[in-house]
Design an enzyme around this catalytic site. Sequence first.
Site, PDB file in Angstrom:
ATOM      1  N   ASP A  21       0.831  -1.196   0.000  1.00 52.09           N
ATOM      2  CA  ASP A  21       0.000   0.000   0.000  1.00 52.09           C
ATOM      3  C   ASP A  21       0.875   1.259   0.000  1.00 52.09           C
ATOM      4  O   ASP A  21       1.970   1.259   0.567  1.00 52.09           O
ATOM      5  CB  ASP A  21      -0.904  -0.005   1.243  1.00 52.09           C
ATOM      6  N   ASN A  69     -11.028  -2.313  -4.574  1.00 52.92           N
ATOM      7  CA  ASN A  69     -10.241  -1.423  -5.452  1.00 52.92           C
ATOM      8  C   ASN A  69     -10.897  -1.275  -6.827  1.00 52.92           C
ATOM      9  O   ASN A  69     -10.697  -0.275  -7.519  1.00 52.92           O
ATOM     10  CB  ASN A  69      -8.808  -1.944  -5.658  1.00 52.92           C
TER      11      ASN A  69
HETATM   12  C1  IPE Z   1      -5.245  -2.503   0.286  1.00 54.39           C
HETATM   13  O1  IPE Z   1      -4.944  -1.176   0.043  1.00 54.39           O
HETATM   14  C2  IPE Z   1      -5.341  -3.259  -1.006  1.00 54.39           C
HETATM   15  C3  IPE Z   1      -4.088  -3.488  -1.702  1.00 54.39           C
HETATM   16  C4  IPE Z   1      -2.911  -3.166  -1.268  1.00 54.39           C
HETATM   17  C5  IPE Z   1      -4.187  -4.173  -2.965  1.00 54.39           C
HETATM   18  P1  IPE Z   1      -6.105  -0.062  -0.064  1.00 54.39           P
HETATM   19  O2  IPE Z   1      -5.437   1.202  -0.389  1.00 54.39           O
HETATM   20  O3  IPE Z   1      -7.160  -0.523  -0.965  1.00 54.39           O
HETATM   21  O4  IPE Z   1      -6.673  -0.058   1.439  1.00 54.39           O
HETATM   22  P2  IPE Z   1      -7.618   0.990   2.178  1.00 54.39           P
HETATM   23  O5  IPE Z   1      -8.733   1.339   1.233  1.00 54.39           O
HETATM   24  O6  IPE Z   1      -6.786   2.179   2.516  1.00 54.39           O
HETATM   25  O7  IPE Z   1      -8.074   0.277   3.412  1.00 54.39           O
HETATM   26  C1  IPE Z   2      -1.683   0.120  -3.258  1.00 52.03           C
HETATM   27  O1  IPE Z   2      -1.413   1.464  -3.376  1.00 52.03           O
HETATM   28  C2  IPE Z   2      -1.872  -0.577  -4.578  1.00 52.03           C
HETATM   29  C3  IPE Z   2      -3.274  -0.835  -4.898  1.00 52.03           C
HETATM   30  C4  IPE Z   2      -4.290  -0.741  -4.072  1.00 52.03           C
HETATM   31  C5  IPE Z   2      -3.561  -1.237  -6.261  1.00 52.03           C
HETATM   32  P1  IPE Z   2      -2.601   2.540  -3.370  1.00 52.03           P
HETATM   33  O2  IPE Z   2      -3.017   2.751  -4.774  1.00 52.03           O
HETATM   34  O3  IPE Z   2      -3.679   2.162  -2.436  1.00 52.03           O
HETATM   35  O4  IPE Z   2      -1.827   3.807  -2.828  1.00 52.03           O
HETATM   36  P2  IPE Z   2      -2.360   4.879  -1.813  1.00 52.03           P
HETATM   37  O5  IPE Z   2      -2.842   4.152  -0.594  1.00 52.03           O
HETATM   38  O6  IPE Z   2      -3.481   5.610  -2.508  1.00 52.03           O
HETATM   39  O7  IPE Z   2      -1.190   5.740  -1.523  1.00 52.03           O
HETATM   40 MG    MG Z   3      -4.021   2.542  -0.447  1.00 54.70          MG
END
Ligand code: IPE
Ligand code: IPE
Ligand code: MG
Length: 240
Positions: A21, A69
């Site tokens: 993340d 997502n």
């Molecule tokens: C968790 O990250 C999912 C992945 C890393 C694929 P998110 O960015 O989706 O999590 P939340 O929404 O902050 O909980």
């Molecule tokens: C995690 O990074 C990867 C996926 C969920 C695909 P994020 O896209 O959630 O990155 P942040 O949390 O917005 O920084």
């Molecule tokens: Mg994230």
Amino acid sequence: MGKNTIIEGGRFPKHIAIIMDGNGRWAKRRLLPRSVGHKHGMERMIGLMERAFELGVEYITVYALSTENLKRPKEEIDGLFNLMRNHFREYIGRVCAKGVRLRAIGDTSLLPEDLQQILKDSEAETAKYEGKGINVAVCYGARDEIVHAVNRAIEKGEKVTEESFANLLYTEGIPDPDLIIRTGKEVRLSNFLLYQAAYSELYFSKKMFPEFSDRDLDKAIKEFSKRTRRFGKTDDQLKK
Ligand code: IPE
Ligand code: IPE
Ligand code: MG
């Protein structure tokens, strides 16, 4: 165990799961598009996989895309799919060529067909490998996984045990993760491996995923090696 050179004594994790993340925030801080963060994240993931296998880790599970997502703006999802389309084979192929089996976990039917095919081909090509495994959680949600497993049990018309239920999950045959690492500062599981994480050790890093280095991974493994896993028992029982 393995070629582990970073811990003396203590316990070594056989299976590490990673919630990668922080790609978006990493890019935003650099005034770059989120897609650039995802590309750097993917490259970093390959580096971490190579490091983990070099140390003797046997399974790595990566949370690449959650079911939730998929509700992100279409532009971002299309960007993620294009990243997979253009680079998955090359990157993952490099790691798998060293004898690593790839499995996709999640509801992959939600992916565009060409991506489903890429995953199926990689699974088929690497099915011959035993011992080491990469599990890519894509279109994965633990609640979805559990509901899916319950429906399979109902279809079979059989009551389940803890073990037989585990075999109805997407992670069938894969041992539970010993260590779950989450980068990106948040302290939550975000619908990841809820059944399998019952006794996993959790490690949270404030670093955004693209900046989580091999040394950071070593640090997490070192901390894991110092934890006491009781599985409900007392310290005295563990000594026996
Ligand atoms: C968790 O990250 C999912 C992945 C890393 C694929 P998110 O960015 O989706 O999590 P939340 O929404 O902050 O909980
Ligand atoms: C995690 O990074 C990867 C996926 C969920 C695909 P994020 O896209 O959630 O990155 P942040 O949390 O917005 O920084
Ligand atoms: Mg994230």
